[in-house]
Design a protein around this motif. Structure first.
Motif, PDB file in Angstrom:
ATOM      1  N   UNK A  33      -7.399  -7.549   5.538  1.00  0.00           N
ATOM      2  CA  UNK A  33      -6.344  -7.060   4.651  1.00  0.00           C
ATOM      3  C   UNK A  33      -5.402  -6.150   5.428  1.00  0.00           C
ATOM      4  N   UNK A  34      -4.116  -6.446   5.335  1.00  0.00           N
ATOM      5  CA  UNK A  34      -3.097  -5.645   6.014  1.00  0.00           C
ATOM      6  C   UNK A  34      -2.240  -4.992   4.951  1.00  0.00           C
ATOM      7  N   UNK A  35      -2.220  -3.664   4.940  1.00  0.00           N
ATOM      8  CA  UNK A  35      -1.467  -2.911   3.931  1.00  0.00           C
ATOM      9  C   UNK A  35      -0.278  -2.196   4.575  1.00  0.00           C
ATOM     10  N   UNK A  36       0.826  -2.188   3.874  1.00  0.00           N
ATOM     11  CA  UNK A  36       2.001  -1.437   4.295  1.00  0.00           C
ATOM     12  C   UNK A  36       2.897  -1.239   3.091  1.00  0.00           C
ATOM     13  N   UNK A  37       3.939  -0.426   3.276  1.00  0.00           N
ATOM     14  CA  UNK A  37       4.857  -0.139   2.177  1.00  0.00           C
ATOM     15  C   UNK A  37       6.230  -0.760   2.384  1.00  0.00           C
ATOM     16  N   UNK A  38       6.420  -1.482   3.501  1.00  0.00           N
ATOM     17  CA  UNK A  38       7.755  -2.015   3.791  1.00  0.00           C
ATOM     18  C   UNK A  38       7.640  -3.306   4.577  1.00  0.00           C
ATOM     19  N   UNK A  39       8.736  -4.045   4.597  1.00  0.00           N
ATOM     20  CA  UNK A  39       8.761  -5.286   5.379  1.00  0.00           C
ATOM     21  C   UNK A  39       8.494  -5.003   6.843  1.00  0.00           C
ATOM     22  N   UNK A  40       9.158  -3.999   7.399  1.00  0.00           N
ATOM     23  CA  UNK A  40       8.947  -3.729   8.828  1.00  0.00           C
ATOM     24  C   UNK A  40       7.518  -3.279   9.101  1.00  0.00           C
ATOM     25  N   UNK A  41       6.926  -2.528   8.189  1.00  0.00           N
ATOM     26  CA  UNK A  41       5.540  -2.120   8.383  1.00  0.00           C
ATOM     27  C   UNK A  41       4.607  -3.313   8.425  1.00  0.00           C
ATOM     28  N   UNK A  42       4.834  -4.287   7.547  1.00  0.00           N
ATOM     29  CA  UNK A  42       4.023  -5.506   7.582  1.00  0.00           C
ATOM     30  C   UNK A  42       4.231  -6.272   8.898  1.00  0.00           C
ATOM     31  N   UNK A  43       5.473  -6.311   9.378  1.00  0.00           N
ATOM     32  CA  UNK A  43       5.732  -6.989  10.658  1.00  0.00           C
ATOM     33  C   UNK A  43       4.984  -6.296  11.789  1.00  0.00           C
ATOM     34  N   UNK A  44       4.976  -4.963  11.786  1.00  0.00           N
ATOM     35  CA  UNK A  44       4.258  -4.246  12.832  1.00  0.00           C
ATOM     36  C   UNK A  44       2.760  -4.556  12.776  1.00  0.00           C
ATOM     37  N   UNK A  45       2.218  -4.634  11.586  1.00  0.00           N
ATOM     38  CA  UNK A  45       0.804  -4.989  11.462  1.00  0.00           C
ATOM     39  C   UNK A  45       0.525  -6.395  11.965  1.00  0.00           C
ATOM     40  N   UNK A  60       0.826  -1.202   0.000  1.00  0.00           N
ATOM     41  CA  UNK A  60       0.000   0.000   0.000  1.00  0.00           C
ATOM     42  C   UNK A  60       0.857   1.247   0.000  1.00  0.00           C
ATOM     43  N   UNK A  61       0.266   2.355  -0.373  1.00  0.00           N
ATOM     44  CA  UNK A  61       0.971   3.631  -0.433  1.00  0.00           C
ATOM     45  C   UNK A  61       0.890   4.305   0.936  1.00  0.00           C
ATOM     46  N   UNK A  62       1.811   3.909   1.816  1.00  0.00           N
ATOM     47  CA  UNK A  62       1.849   4.437   3.176  1.00  0.00           C
ATOM     48  C   UNK A  62       3.283   4.822   3.516  1.00  0.00           C
ATOM     49  N   UNK A  63       3.466   5.533   4.613  1.00  0.00           N
ATOM     50  CA  UNK A  63       4.823   5.826   5.055  1.00  0.00           C
ATOM     51  C   UNK A  63       5.511   4.535   5.477  1.00  0.00           C
ATOM     52  N   UNK A  64       6.835   4.572   5.589  1.00  0.00           N
ATOM     53  CA  UNK A  64       7.634   3.358   5.715  1.00  0.00           C
ATOM     54  C   UNK A  64       7.206   2.461   6.864  1.00  0.00           C
ATOM     55  N   UNK A  65       6.826   3.034   8.003  1.00  0.00           N
ATOM     56  CA  UNK A  65       6.539   2.227   9.183  1.00  0.00           C
ATOM     57  C   UNK A  65       5.053   2.134   9.505  1.00  0.00           C
ATOM     58  N   UNK A  66       4.210   2.699   8.673  1.00  0.00           N
ATOM     59  CA  UNK A  66       2.775   2.688   8.924  1.00  0.00           C
ATOM     60  C   UNK A  66       2.139   1.410   8.378  1.00  0.00           C
ATOM     61  N   UNK A  67       0.967   1.090   8.912  1.00  0.00           N
ATOM     62  CA  UNK A  67       0.183  -0.017   8.363  1.00  0.00           C
ATOM     63  C   UNK A  67      -1.296   0.301   8.509  1.00  0.00           C
ATOM     64  N   UNK A 113       0.857   4.418  12.929  1.00  0.00           N
ATOM     65  CA  UNK A 113       2.263   4.683  12.655  1.00  0.00           C
ATOM     66  C   UNK A 113       2.896   5.128  13.968  1.00  0.00           C
ATOM     67  N   UNK A 114       4.199   4.967  14.111  1.00  0.00           N
ATOM     68  CA  UNK A 114       4.833   5.242  15.404  1.00  0.00           C
ATOM     69  C   UNK A 114       4.963   6.730  15.676  1.00  0.00           C
ATOM     70  N   UNK A 115       5.033   7.037  16.978  1.00  0.00           N
ATOM     71  CA  UNK A 115       5.212   8.437  17.347  1.00  0.00           C
ATOM     72  C   UNK A 115       6.682   8.795  17.555  1.00  0.00           C
ATOM     73  N   UNK A 116       7.562   7.803  17.731  1.00  0.00           N
ATOM     74  CA  UNK A 116       8.988   8.074  17.879  1.00  0.00           C
ATOM     75  C   UNK A 116       9.761   7.434  16.732  1.00  0.00           C
ATOM     76  N   UNK A 117      10.829   8.107  16.313  1.00  0.00           N
ATOM     77  CA  UNK A 117      11.589   7.637  15.149  1.00  0.00           C
ATOM     78  C   UNK A 117      12.451   6.419  15.468  1.00  0.00           C
ATOM     79  N   UNK A 118      12.955   6.326  16.702  1.00  0.00           N
ATOM     80  CA  UNK A 118      13.832   5.217  17.088  1.00  0.00           C
ATOM     81  C   UNK A 118      13.196   4.467  18.246  1.00  0.00           C
ATOM     82  N   UNK A 119      13.040   3.145  18.051  1.00  0.00           N
ATOM     83  CA  UNK A 119      12.439   2.292  19.082  1.00  0.00           C
ATOM     84  C   UNK A 119      13.197   0.968  19.063  1.00  0.00           C
TER      85      UNK A 119
END
Length: 749
Positions: free
Chosen positions: A78-90, A61-68, A112-118
């Protein structure tokens, strides 16, 4: 409520629940790692792909890198994301919101996350209380768990650190484990980070070149590297003047292998002068530096770092989630009976404290990599990941769903945190906590996580049971010694020995057997080293099982001193010595007594603000314990101490003193084996106290000039030299007596 209304509610509830007993999970390309992971985890819970009654489709899906985004239509999720890590988070969201195989999904989910580094740290090393016994498969699963909880960075301690090169428990060499963990992290689309201590004596020449060669040897084994962390100290001892040229050189080694990798430095361990030198070097804005990280043994807060940096570099946190005392975030007012037994790395869920810490130190930072030493702080690690993703999540519910399979577990972390509040003997919460965790019915797929909290709950109950008996025995023993004038020396000693000889209760024995069972289970299922016999490197490194049955009173010390008293030449001398043993507090002298380190018995200690405004206790007195035990002949009151950090003074305040009466001050200078000089003032006037301690413990006895108590108030202040670095600790006083003297005594005027 009518039957029709109840059926309507039930139907609505059912409409929000997605059954996962028969489920097919599909995903290709960047979604495949997450789809495969979810499929395996659901199969562990008993799901089957036969029939495909429910379908979960991973779709780009057309989302930011870490969003789902998660949607449901009929029997398809249906789980949509734009990256492997986004799919894992979903996938993690789906597992955390599933009660066994019943997924609650009442509306579309956009996150989507509120902090850049976790992230968090994994150290495959001897000091670690767990991971050095883990296989590569166990380490991979641990990294998967962190990813499913929203981690985007896993920080791996380099094979060379402030530790033995290997552990006798390691199933594979540390170099292989580091490589395998990096691969597992990279496979999930997460950032691979290395924590690389600089331990040498650097000279700008051969030593620096050797370090660059060692770093390159490590880098060429890694499948990927996204960030390299160099602590300024803890461990390490390189001054900023040498550190910056060295790290600039190492940055070239790094970027030759991994051109886009970040490079981070910390100010850990620096004294005030070193910290100023560090910031002076930053003023030149070195281009090779990406960010700073702020963690333990740092004498300035993250907020101060942010202010001094003035936007030149981002700041990241390195919070210590592992330790309960002698730490970045010590447990406030922790009873010495718990501190002596459960120690520095206990099983330590602190949901309220971690939320307070997070709210206090994260503003203005880009996120956090938690500092951990194994699995004892498992709750805290997950709480930081969850708060970094979404501060509104129901973390306790999610943890219960993800690891235990019984929603009732959600109450347990907060109950265990409450167990450590106040005097264990008076804390009626401890028994209901044990009953609550005994009532948990884990799912068949649940792993070692629940046993962590079972172990802690049993340990708390055991200490409470033993402490009540130990105090009763001591109270009787000391009472008999105070009757020595009437009974005589030998009968008083005999009665005291009889009181101390009473053994622990049968229930204490039963609790100890349960503790043994859980310790053995955690050793076999999670590699946890709760005893030196289990392979622990040191009792401070989580091996608190070895202290579960230590004395919790002064039996050994009193026996030693009774024996010495009986050897005195006259009956009169024996009576005086034995009575003094029974009157530790100086009641006969009307002494004002503080047992510093015991939160229930330090009435004159100036505590400071404490939580929530000072969670690092920089401006607050800290209760702690020494590295010894009553079994070694130390008294409980000598083992516990109060201390203050860095330039914060350790202060006692007295009011209502008799204005015309002289006083003597007696104190026990005891604690850890620091050799720092201390100065003591009374109402601002220096007293002729020793600057250094020659024994541990050491008793000091001083006259207070009568002029200093003429106002009826007295402030005693212990200070240490300003500007020191490291942990900022070492100003430790165990006991204080302020003893009124006869008005005609020859005290200093």
């Amino acid at each position: 409520m009518s039957v029709a209304a109840a059926l309507t509610l039930l139907a609505a509830d059912t409409a929000h629940t997605v059954p996962l007993q028969s489920v097919c999970v599909t995903g290709a390309g960047s979604a495949k790692p997450a789809a495969d992971l979810l499929r395996r985890r659901l199969a562990e819970r008993g799901a089957s792909d036969k029939g495909c009654a429910t379908r979960i489709a991973f779709v780009s899906g057309s989302l930011s890198k870490e969003a789902f985004r998660i949607d449901r239509r009929a029997t398809t999720v249906t789980l949509r994301s734009a990256s492997t890590r986004g799919f894992v988070y979903g996938a993690g969201w789906l597992l955390r919101h599933s009660d066994n195989l019943a997924l609650t999904l009442s509306a579309p989910v956009n996150e989507k996350p509120q902090q850049a580094i976790r992230g968090t740290q994994i150290g495959y090393r001897f000091k670690n209380n767990s991971y050095d016994a883990w296989t590569p498969a166990m380490l991979r699963r641990r990294i998967e768990d962190f990813a499913l909880w929203g981690a985007n960075r896993v920080q791996i301690i380099a094979p060379r650190s402030d530790d033995a090169p290997t552990s006798p428990l390691m199933p594979v060499p540390p170099e292989q484990a580091v490589r395998d963990m990096a691969q597992a992290t990279h496979d999930l689309g997460l950032d691979v980070a290395i924590f690389y201590p600089l331990l040498g004596d650097y000279d700008g020449g051969a030593a620096d070149a050797a370090e660059a060669h060692q770093l390159d040897a490590l880098l060429q084994t890694l499948p990927a590297l996204d960030a390299l962390y160099f602590p300024g100290g803890d461990p390490g001892h390189t001054s900023p003047q040498r550190l910056f040229p060295l790290v600039e050189r190492l940055s070239k080694t790094l970027r030759t292998r991994f051109p886009k990798a970040e490079l981070l430095l910390s100010t850990q361990g620096f004294d005030a002068k070193g910290l100023d030198a560090f910031h002076a070097a930053l003023a030149y804005h070195p281009k090779w530096l990406t960010a700073l990280f702020v963690g333990p043994q740092t004498r300035e807060s993250a907020t101060t770092h942010i202010r001094r940096l003035a936007g030149r570099y981002p700041v990241e946190l390195y919070p210590d989630t592992a330790h309960a005392m002698q730490a970045q975030f010590p447990i406030p007012d922790w009873n010495p009976a718990f501190a002596l037994t459960q120690g520095r790395e206990p099983v330590n869920p602190r949901p309220a404290a971690q939320a307070t810490i997070f709210a206090h130190i994260t503003p203005g930072t880009r996120g956090a990599i938690s500092y951990s030493e194994g699995i004892n702080d498992d709750w805290n690690i997950h709480q930081w990941l969850a708060m970094g993703w979404n501060g509104k999540a129901d973390i306790a519910r999610d943890y219960a769903n993800f690891y235990v399979g019984d929603p009732a577990f959600a109450a347990i972390p907060a109950m265990l945190e409450a167990n450590w509040q106040g005097d264990p003997a008076a804390n009626a919460q401890i028994e209901p906590t044990l009953a609550a965790i005994d009532a948990i019915r884990p799912a068949t797929w649940a792993d070692w996580h629940l046993d962590l909290y079972r172990y802690r709950a049993v340990y708390d109950a055991l200490i409470r049971e033993r402490l009540i008996r130990a105090r009763a025995n001591q109270a009787e023993a000391l009472y008999t010694l105070r009757q020595v004038s009437a009974t005589g020396a030998e009968p008083a000693v005999a009665a005291a020995r009889f009181a101390y000889a009473r053994s622990d209760s049968m229930r204490a024995g039963d609790l100890y057997q349960r503790l043994t069972t859980f310790a053995d289970q955690l050793r076999h299922t999670a590699g946890m080293q709760l005893s030196l016999d289990h392979g622990a490197s040191n009792w401070r490194r989580g091996a608190n099982f070895d202290r579960a049955m230590i004395d919790l009173n002064d039996r050994k010390a009193v026996e030693r001193d009774m024996t010495a008293a009986l050897a005195l030449p006259t009956q009169a001398e024996r009576i005086v010595a034995l009575y003094a043993l029974g009157d530790r507090w100086g009641m006969a002298d009307f002494a004002l007594y503080d047992d510093l380190g015991d939160p229930t018995n330090e009435p004159h200690l100036v505590r400071g603000p404490g939580y929530p405004s000072d969670p690092q206790l920089w401006r607050t007195a800290i209760d702690g314990v020494a590295e010894h035990t009553p079994d070694e002949g130390w008294r409980m009151a000598e083992l516990s101490y109060a201390e203050a950090l860095f330039e914060q003074p350790l202060s006692l305040h007295y009011e209502g003193l008799e204005k015309g009466r002289p006083y003597r001050l007696r104190y026990t200078w005891a604690g850890e084996d620091y050799s720092l000089p201390l100065t003591l003032t009374a109402n601002g006037t220096p007293l002729p106290s020793p600057a250094t301690r020659t024994t541990n413990p050491q008793r000091v006895d001083l006259a207070i000039p009568r002029s200093l108590t003429a106002s009826g108030t007295l402030d005693l202040v212990w200070s240490r030299p300003p500007g020191m670095g490291g942990s900022g600790r070492g100003r430790q006083i165990a006991e204080v007596w302020l003893i009124p003297q006869s008005p005609t005594s020859k005290a200093v005027p």
